[in-house]
Design a protein around this motif. Structure first.
Motif, mmCIF file in Angstrom:
data_model
loop_
_atom_site.group_PDB
_atom_site.id
_atom_site.type_symbol
_atom_site.label_atom_id
_atom_site.label_comp_id
_atom_site.label_asym_id
_atom_site.label_seq_id
_atom_site.Cartn_x
_atom_site.Cartn_y
_atom_site.Cartn_z
ATOM 1 N N HIS A 196 -48.175 -15.099 -16.229
ATOM 2 C CA HIS A 196 -47.106 -14.910 -15.756
ATOM 3 C C HIS A 196 -46.897 -15.872 -14.917
ATOM 4 O O HIS A 196 -45.450 -16.405 -14.898
ATOM 5 N N TRP A 197 -47.624 -16.771 -13.801
ATOM 6 C CA TRP A 197 -47.907 -17.106 -12.754
ATOM 7 C C TRP A 197 -46.898 -18.838 -13.489
ATOM 8 O O TRP A 197 -45.852 -19.401 -13.361
ATOM 9 N N LYS A 198 -47.857 -19.030 -14.382
ATOM 10 C CA LYS A 198 -47.640 -20.499 -15.381
ATOM 11 C C LYS A 198 -45.538 -20.252 -15.932
ATOM 12 O O LYS A 198 -44.874 -21.500 -15.913
ATOM 13 N N GLN A 232 -42.838 -9.553 -5.531
ATOM 14 C CA GLN A 232 -41.690 -9.759 -4.655
ATOM 15 C C GLN A 232 -41.269 -10.494 -3.600
ATOM 16 O O GLN A 232 -39.450 -11.164 -3.312
ATOM 17 N N GLU A 233 -41.808 -10.918 -2.558
ATOM 18 C CA GLU A 233 -41.893 -12.145 -1.958
ATOM 19 C C GLU A 233 -41.247 -13.729 -2.169
ATOM 20 O O GLU A 233 -40.076 -14.158 -1.618
ATOM 21 N N ILE A 234 -42.423 -13.684 -2.622
ATOM 22 C CA ILE A 234 -41.906 -14.587 -4.269
ATOM 23 C C ILE A 234 -40.501 -14.643 -4.012
ATOM 24 O O ILE A 234 -39.507 -16.500 -4.425
ATOM 25 N N LEU A 235 -39.655 -14.241 -5.335
ATOM 26 C CA LEU A 235 -39.117 -13.775 -5.561
ATOM 27 C C LEU A 235 -37.945 -13.780 -4.680
ATOM 28 O O LEU A 235 -36.522 -14.479 -4.795
ATOM 29 N N ASN A 280 -40.316 -22.349 -15.386
ATOM 30 C CA ASN A 280 -39.084 -22.137 -15.106
ATOM 31 C C ASN A 280 -38.667 -22.829 -14.360
ATOM 32 O O ASN A 280 -37.270 -22.837 -13.919
ATOM 33 N N CYS A 281 -39.010 -22.075 -12.730
ATOM 34 C CA CYS A 281 -38.644 -22.656 -11.555
ATOM 35 C C CYS A 281 -38.470 -23.863 -11.411
ATOM 36 O O CYS A 281 -36.913 -24.743 -10.553
ATOM 37 N N PHE A 282 -39.169 -24.789 -12.322
ATOM 38 C CA PHE A 282 -39.148 -26.257 -11.748
ATOM 39 C C PHE A 282 -38.093 -26.930 -12.492
ATOM 40 O O PHE A 282 -37.229 -27.899 -12.403
ATOM 41 N N SER A 336 -33.328 -17.105 -2.928
ATOM 42 C CA SER A 336 -32.172 -17.562 -2.033
ATOM 43 C C SER A 336 -31.704 -18.889 -2.386
ATOM 44 O O SER A 336 -31.396 -19.331 -3.034
ATOM 45 N N GLU A 337 -30.583 -18.726 -1.453
ATOM 46 C CA GLU A 337 -29.388 -19.910 -1.401
ATOM 47 C C GLU A 337 -30.222 -20.979 -0.589
ATOM 48 O O GLU A 337 -29.876 -21.919 -0.769
ATOM 49 N N LEU A 338 -32.088 -21.354 -0.185
ATOM 50 C CA LEU A 338 -32.566 -22.680 0.199
ATOM 51 C C LEU A 338 -32.524 -23.872 -1.157
ATOM 52 O O LEU A 338 -33.149 -23.683 -1.827
ATOM 53 N N PRO A 339 -32.375 -24.887 -0.286
ATOM 54 C CA PRO A 339 -33.083 -25.588 -1.234
ATOM 55 C C PRO A 339 -34.381 -25.314 -1.855
ATOM 56 O O PRO A 339 -34.856 -25.465 -1.269
ATOM 57 N N PHE A 340 -34.052 -26.012 -2.862
ATOM 58 C CA PHE A 340 -34.960 -26.020 -4.191
ATOM 59 C C PHE A 340 -36.443 -26.825 -2.571
ATOM 60 O O PHE A 340 -38.145 -26.323 -2.937
ATOM 61 N N SER A 341 -37.041 -27.540 -1.852
ATOM 62 C CA SER A 341 -37.970 -28.441 -1.484
ATOM 63 C C SER A 341 -37.925 -26.995 -0.329
ATOM 64 O O SER A 341 -39.845 -27.158 0.419
ATOM 65 N N GLU A 342 -37.460 -26.690 0.322
ATOM 66 C CA GLU A 342 -37.736 -25.585 1.477
ATOM 67 C C GLU A 342 -38.243 -23.905 0.956
ATOM 68 O O GLU A 342 -39.069 -23.781 0.891
#
Length: 191
Positions: free
Chosen positions: A122-124, A66-69, A129-131, A74-80
């Motif tokens: 699941h994490w993989k 939940q925290e990582i999602l 997908n995130c990357f 969020s609207e942060l840049p990917f690096s952040e």
């Protein structure tokens, strides 16, 4: 007065004790005393100490997810986002003693290893997908091979268990920070 949620009380008591002393050193009696419940009540909700640990790991997994999602959405840049997720993971690890981490990563602890491996899949998928999405948005290098990156990260995670590396860097937190710095900044440093 609110009614106690007994399974959660037991889970929280176990979490505090396991994180502080490790899994192997804590007995069901210790957990019952901390949670202020009888052994009989313990067995109403949990089959045994290992079953309790797996439920605790599942609870931690759900909280972390939940925290990582939330960070990822969020609207942060990917690096952040990467920095915040890494810092969050390190902060969570800092709550655990080396004894607890060693206990749950003991190769002979089959039930826990199976649980861990099921969550890794699941994490993989999630990280891939995130990357991939960040790459499509131009937030990471277009020529970066995401599959290679994942394999490299998995290799590094397995290296945490390497005896030679553990001797040189016994503090998991320091090792994790070194790995994160190397992955994010390489040998050329921060921009």
């Amino acid at each position: 007065m609110a009614k106690k949620d007994i399974p959660i009380e037991i889970l929280e008591a176990a979490k505090e004790l396991f994180f502080k002393h490790g899994f192997k050193r804590i007995s069901i009696e210790d957990i019952c005393n901390k949670a202020e419940v009888s052994r009989r009540t313990f067995y109403v909700y949990y089959e045994n100490k290992t079953n309790l640990l797996i439920k605790l790991l599942e609870h931690i997994y759900e909280e972390n997810l939940q925290e990582i999602l939330a960070i990822n959405n969020s609207e942060l840049p990917f690096s952040e986002k990467l920095i915040q997720i890494t810092n969050y993971n390190i902060a969570e690890l800092e709550k655990m003693t080396p004894e607890f981490l060693a206990d749950i990563h003991d190769p002979s602890f089959v039930e826990v290893r199976q649980h861990y491996e099921s969550k890794q899949e699941h994490w993989k998928t999630f990280t891939h997908n995130c990357f991939t999405e960040a790459q499509k948005r131009g937030e990471i290098r277009a020529d970066l091979d995401i599959d290679f990156l994942q394999r490299f990260i998995n290799y590094v995670i397995r290296a945490f268990k390497n005896e030679e590396i553990r001797k040189r860097y016994p503090d998991t937190i320091i090792l994790m920070r070194k790995v994160a710095d190397m992955i994010f900044y390489g040998i050329l440093g921060k921009n």
